[in-house]
Design a protein around this motif. Structure first.
Motif, PDB file in Angstrom:
ATOM      1  N   ARG A  26       0.853  -1.187   0.000  1.00 31.80           N
ATOM      2  CA  ARG A  26       0.000   0.000   0.000  1.00 31.80           C
ATOM      3  C   ARG A  26       0.889   1.237   0.000  1.00 31.80           C
ATOM      4  O   ARG A  26       1.817   1.344   0.796  1.00 31.80           O
ATOM      5  N   SER A  28       0.584   5.349   0.316  1.00 34.80           N
ATOM      6  CA  SER A  28      -0.325   6.436   0.636  1.00 34.80           C
ATOM      7  C   SER A  28       0.474   7.692   0.944  1.00 34.80           C
ATOM      8  O   SER A  28       1.643   7.624   1.272  1.00 34.80           O
ATOM      9  N   ARG A  33       0.477   9.244  -6.096  1.00 37.00           N
ATOM     10  CA  ARG A  33       0.231   9.266  -7.546  1.00 37.00           C
ATOM     11  C   ARG A  33       1.563   9.312  -8.305  1.00 37.00           C
ATOM     12  O   ARG A  33       1.756   8.594  -9.288  1.00 37.00           O
ATOM     13  N   ALA A  47      -8.679   7.092 -11.168  1.00 38.43           N
ATOM     14  CA  ALA A  47      -9.000   6.604  -9.824  1.00 38.43           C
ATOM     15  C   ALA A  47      -9.867   5.353  -9.913  1.00 38.43           C
ATOM     16  O   ALA A  47     -10.717   5.226 -10.807  1.00 38.43           O
ATOM     17  N   ARG A  48      -9.630   4.408  -8.999  1.00 37.97           N
ATOM     18  CA  ARG A  48     -10.402   3.171  -8.890  1.00 37.97           C
ATOM     19  C   ARG A  48     -10.376   2.357 -10.184  1.00 37.97           C
ATOM     20  O   ARG A  48     -11.374   1.793 -10.603  1.00 37.97           O
ATOM     21  N   TYR A  49      -9.229   2.282 -10.818  1.00 38.89           N
ATOM     22  CA  TYR A  49      -9.047   1.519 -12.056  1.00 38.89           C
ATOM     23  C   TYR A  49      -7.807   0.644 -11.887  1.00 38.89           C
ATOM     24  O   TYR A  49      -6.819   1.082 -11.300  1.00 38.89           O
ATOM     25  N   ALA A  50      -7.857  -0.581 -12.381  1.00 37.45           N
ATOM     26  CA  ALA A  50      -6.725  -1.503 -12.255  1.00 37.45           C
ATOM     27  C   ALA A  50      -5.926  -1.539 -13.552  1.00 37.45           C
ATOM     28  O   ALA A  50      -6.497  -1.576 -14.644  1.00 37.45           O
ATOM     29  N   LEU A  69      -3.441  -0.366  -8.611  1.00 38.64           N
ATOM     30  CA  LEU A  69      -4.738   0.307  -8.437  1.00 38.64           C
ATOM     31  C   LEU A  69      -4.479   1.682  -7.861  1.00 38.64           C
ATOM     32  O   LEU A  69      -3.763   1.825  -6.878  1.00 38.64           O
ATOM     33  N   TYR A  70      -5.064   2.684  -8.495  1.00 38.09           N
ATOM     34  CA  TYR A  70      -4.883   4.047  -8.000  1.00 38.09           C
ATOM     35  C   TYR A  70      -6.211   4.580  -7.540  1.00 38.09           C
ATOM     36  O   TYR A  70      -7.229   4.364  -8.117  1.00 38.09           O
TER      37      TYR A  70
END
Length: 70
Positions: A26, A28, A33, A47-50, A69-70
């Motif tokens: 992870r 953060s 980014r 965002a929320r795409y693999a 995954l971002y």
């Protein structure tokens, strides 16, 4: 605890220790980014795409391939 700031970017394992077929890391913080862009060669990740991407070190050497995954 050590000294840290709320804006620090943190890389932390999210899976248990030991040998495994899958590892989750992870990332953060304020530069998450940027880390995704540099490590996986992503440009403006959604965002929320693999993304299935090669993961490279700072010299461009392949470390592994994986889902980002971002």
């Amino acid at each position: 605890m050590g000294d840290y700031c709320l804006t620090d970017t943190i890389f932390a394992p999210a899976t248990g220790a030991g040998a495994a077929g899958v590892a989750i890391v992870r990332v953060s913080g304020s530069l998450a980014r940027t880390a995704a862009e540099q490590l996986a060669g992503l440009k403006n990740p959604a965002a929320r795409y693999a993304y299935f991407r090669p993961i490279r070190d700072k010299n461009g050497e392949l470390i592994d391939k994986g889902l980002v995954l971002y």
